[in-house]
Design an enzyme around this catalytic site. Structure first.
Site, PDB file in Angstrom:
ATOM      1  N   LYS A   1      40.875  32.770  39.048  1.00  0.00           N
ATOM      2  CA  LYS A   1      39.851  33.585  37.986  1.00  0.00           C
ATOM      3  C   LYS A   1      38.721  34.913  38.595  1.00  0.00           C
ATOM      4  O   LYS A   1      39.188  34.656  39.981  1.00  0.00           O
ATOM      5  CB  LYS A   1      39.042  32.605  37.791  1.00  0.00           C
ATOM      6  CG  LYS A   1      39.047  31.158  36.880  1.00  0.00           C
ATOM      7  CD  LYS A   1      37.607  31.264  36.699  1.00  0.00           C
ATOM      8  CE  LYS A   1      38.139  29.098  35.948  1.00  0.00           C
ATOM      9  NZ  LYS A   1      38.741  29.200  34.138  1.00  0.00           N
TER      10      LYS A   1
ATOM     11  N   ARG B   1      43.433  20.013  31.257  1.00  0.00           N
ATOM     12  CA  ARG B   1      44.497  19.772  30.307  1.00  0.00           C
ATOM     13  C   ARG B   1      45.544  18.727  31.467  1.00  0.00           C
ATOM     14  O   ARG B   1      45.705  17.357  31.056  1.00  0.00           O
ATOM     15  CB  ARG B   1      45.094  20.522  29.441  1.00  0.00           C
ATOM     16  CG  ARG B   1      46.407  21.327  30.203  1.00  0.00           C
ATOM     17  CD  ARG B   1      46.888  22.419  29.138  1.00  0.00           C
ATOM     18  NE  ARG B   1      45.132  23.243  28.918  1.00  0.00           N
ATOM     19  CZ  ARG B   1      45.407  24.552  28.414  1.00  0.00           C
ATOM     20  NH1 ARG B   1      46.318  25.116  27.310  1.00  0.00           N
ATOM     21  NH2 ARG B   1      44.811  25.260  27.873  1.00  0.00           N
TER      22      ARG B   1
HETATM   23  N1  BES Z   1      37.045  25.351  32.960  1.00  0.00           N
HETATM   24  C1  BES Z   1      37.758  26.359  32.291  1.00  0.00           C
HETATM   25  C2  BES Z   1      37.241  26.820  30.912  1.00  0.00           C
HETATM   26  C3  BES Z   1      35.714  26.932  30.925  1.00  0.00           C
HETATM   27  C4  BES Z   1      35.427  28.580  31.376  1.00  0.00           C
HETATM   28  C5  BES Z   1      35.276  26.352  30.513  1.00  0.00           C
HETATM   29  C6  BES Z   1      34.508  29.243  30.426  1.00  0.00           C
HETATM   30  C7  BES Z   1      33.039  27.201  30.506  1.00  0.00           C
HETATM   31  C8  BES Z   1      33.102  28.534  30.747  1.00  0.00           C
HETATM   32  C9  BES Z   1      39.333  26.570  31.950  1.00  0.00           C
HETATM   33  O1  BES Z   1      40.132  24.946  33.005  1.00  0.00           O
HETATM   34  C10 BES Z   1      40.251  26.939  31.720  1.00  0.00           C
HETATM   35  O2  BES Z   1      40.218  27.857  33.231  1.00  0.00           O
HETATM   36  N2  BES Z   1      40.729  27.634  30.584  1.00  0.00           N
HETATM   37  C11 BES Z   1      41.826  28.733  30.429  1.00  0.00           C
HETATM   38  C12 BES Z   1      42.350  28.088  30.314  1.00  0.00           C
HETATM   39  C13 BES Z   1      43.453  29.471  29.465  1.00  0.00           C
HETATM   40  C14 BES Z   1      43.840  29.958  31.143  1.00  0.00           C
HETATM   41  C15 BES Z   1      44.749  28.750  29.306  1.00  0.00           C
HETATM   42  C16 BES Z   1      40.270  29.640  29.486  1.00  0.00           C
HETATM   43  O3  BES Z   1      39.845  29.214  29.405  1.00  0.00           O
HETATM   44  O4  BES Z   1      40.567  30.475  30.181  1.00  0.00           O
HETATM   45 MN    MN Z   2      40.664  26.578  34.399  1.00  0.00          MN
END
Ligand code: BES
Ligand code: MN
Ligand code: ZN
Length: 484
Positions: free
Chosen positions: A260, A334
């Protein structure tokens, strides 16, 4: 802060609080009745929910602070907001003891005012060693004054839920160096004293079971994963199969090799908010000795990018036998849930599963921070959850599931990939989980990414961890899974 209950007004209180319904005549039973009415008029106060008027008056030869607090239409949410407004005003005011005059309010409503106050007063100061004197909370006791006989019982019932919410908030607030899978489990050990059964799977156990998806996420971290199961059977065996709750417990989500961006990454300490809500709910159920059979399961991992971490393109085999092409290591929730849910079904044969997860950032884009996203294969369950959301204040909004979305996660080399295209990201994530729900199981997935953490104070919380999900699940269980 603690809530006390008394049939008469304590003599030592520094502040008297009078709830005022919208548009009602302001006539508190005090010497300074006229003054209070004038102050309300001058402040253009008409009992609006959470509005506060503060004045000082002479009462029994002493100067006391008087708060008029608006309770609006008098609904549960209004009373909780009113209580929260009282706490927000008094928590660091220098006062140690305040009392709410409950004349004319029924016991249940007064208890909800107390709940709002208690929840809004919750904060975590563990790491603040240099907090200025004036910023320290001073309010120790809020006494609810009423001669209604049921008040004690009403409050005890709500306090159980409040303690559950507080436990969730604590876990969510703690940083990733303090709460990781092993310490998350440790923090739950006290639940055994409440009658909760605790079982824990470690890495070797999970490897034996073939949980390649969950373990794939965990493999980039030196923190070892855990699968935690909390058992509560208040039905004494009468309810054969438990309701199963499953929480995403990513104790920190860096994204892994699909790292990230830096700014805001600290938020990912609360990527275990689903697991937090599950254990908070279990605590509430045990404290109020709910006549229900419920199992709470948490998939606990840390998502880190070390030399052993999963690579984009890696293929993992889940416990169900289905294979997953991991195209983005940041879509890890997931992967954790699919093994936790499969294990839950094999182990407990439930009729109903509700999972909670901070699963997709797309949730914040679609619903903001006002509703959690609801996905379900069962209209009855979905409607029960929507209603529980409205009743508890932990609101939900339903999204669609359909084969056309499911297709989007087909992989050319494995059974599925762990991401879909850019659009509809919350839905394709839900479709992924759906592939692990067995025939005949009623299932709901709650994507609570927008609800776990608040950047500003809300109805019954300060900024920070909200405890979202505990009141929702507690309500669902009261309405549909409880015998008595
Ligand atoms: N934990 C994150 C989702 C999230 C993001 C929760 C911001 C709360 C605030 C999750 O693991 C994630 O990173 N999801 C990705 C999925 C994508 C790579 C398909 C996302 O939402 O960007
Ligand atoms: Mn994630
Ligand atoms: Zn995550």
């Amino acid at each position: 802060m603690k809530i006390a209950i008394s049939a008469s007004r304590p003599s030592d209180v520094g502040c008297l609080i009078f709830p005022v319904a919208k548009g009602s005549v302001i006539a508190p039973a005090i010497e300074a009745q006229t003054l209070a009415a004038e102050a309300a008029g001058a402040s253009r106060f008409a009992g609006e929910t959470g509005a506060v008027v503060e004045l000082f008056a002479s009462e029994g030869g002493r100067t006391v602070r008087i708060l008029l607090v608006g309770t609006g239409e008098g609904k549960v949410a209004d009373l909780e907001k009113a209580g929260a407004a009282v706490s927000a005003r008094l928590l660091t005011s220098g006062l140690t003891h305040a009392a709410v005059d409950g004349t004319g309010i029924d016991a249940a409503s007064l208890a909800h005012l107390g709940l709002g106050a208690w929840l809004r007063a919750w904060r975590i100061d563990t790491y603040r060693t240099k907090l200025a004197e004036k910023s320290k909370p001073t309010l120790e006791t809020l006494t609810l004054v009423s001669d209604a006989a049921e008040l004690g019982k009403s409050w005890a019932d709500l306090e159980a839920v409040a303690q559950g919410v507080a436990f969730t908030r604590e876990l969510v607030s703690e940083p990733g160096n303090i709460i990781y899978p092993e310490t998350f489990v440790e923090r739950c050990q006290h639940l055994a004293e409440l009658g909760i059964g605790i079982s824990v799977l470690d890495e070797a156990d999970m490897a034996k079971l073939g949980m390649g998806a969950l373990l794939g996420v965990a493999q980039g971290s030196i923190r070892k994963p855990r699968l935690l199961a909390l058992h509560w059977d208040g039905s004494a065996g009468a309810q054969e199969t438990p309701l199963v709750l499953v929480g995403k417990g990513v104790t920190f989500d860096t994204g892994g090799i699909s790292l990230k961006p830096g700014p805001g990454m600290e938020d990912m300490k609360w990527d275990m908010g689903g697991a937090g809500a599950v254990v908070g709910t279990m605590k509430a159920l045990a404290l109020r000795k709910a006549n229900a059979h419920v199992v709470g399961i948490c998939g606990l991992v840390e998502n880190m990018p070390d030399g052993g971490a999963m690579r984009p393109g890696d293929i993992v085999t889940s416990m169900s036998g289905q294979t997953i092409e991991v195209l983005n290591t940041d879509a890890e929730g997931r992967l954790v849930l699919c093994d936790a849910i499969w294990w839950a079904q094999q182990t407990y044969k439930p009729n109903t599963i509700v999972d909670l997860a901070t699963l997709t950032g797309a949730m914040l884009i679609s619903l903001g921070v006002e509703h959690g996203g609801l996905f379900s294969n069962d209209d009855g369950l979905a409607n029960q959850l929507l209603t529980a959301g409205l009743e508890s204040g932990d609101k939900l909004w339903r999204f669609p599931l359909a084969d056309a979305y499911d297709k989007l996660i087909d992989s050319p080399i494995a059974d599925m990939k762990n991401i879909g295209p850019r659009y509809g990201g919350s839905i394709t994530a839900a479709q992924f989980i759906k592939r692990y729900v067995q025939e005949g199981v009623r299932w709901a997935h709650l994507d609570i990414a927008g609800m776990v953490w608040a950047d500003k104070p809300g109805a019954t919380w300060d900024k920070g961890a909200t405890g979202y999900g505990v009141r929702l699940l507690d309500r669902l269980i009261r309405d549909h899974h409880q015998a008595g």
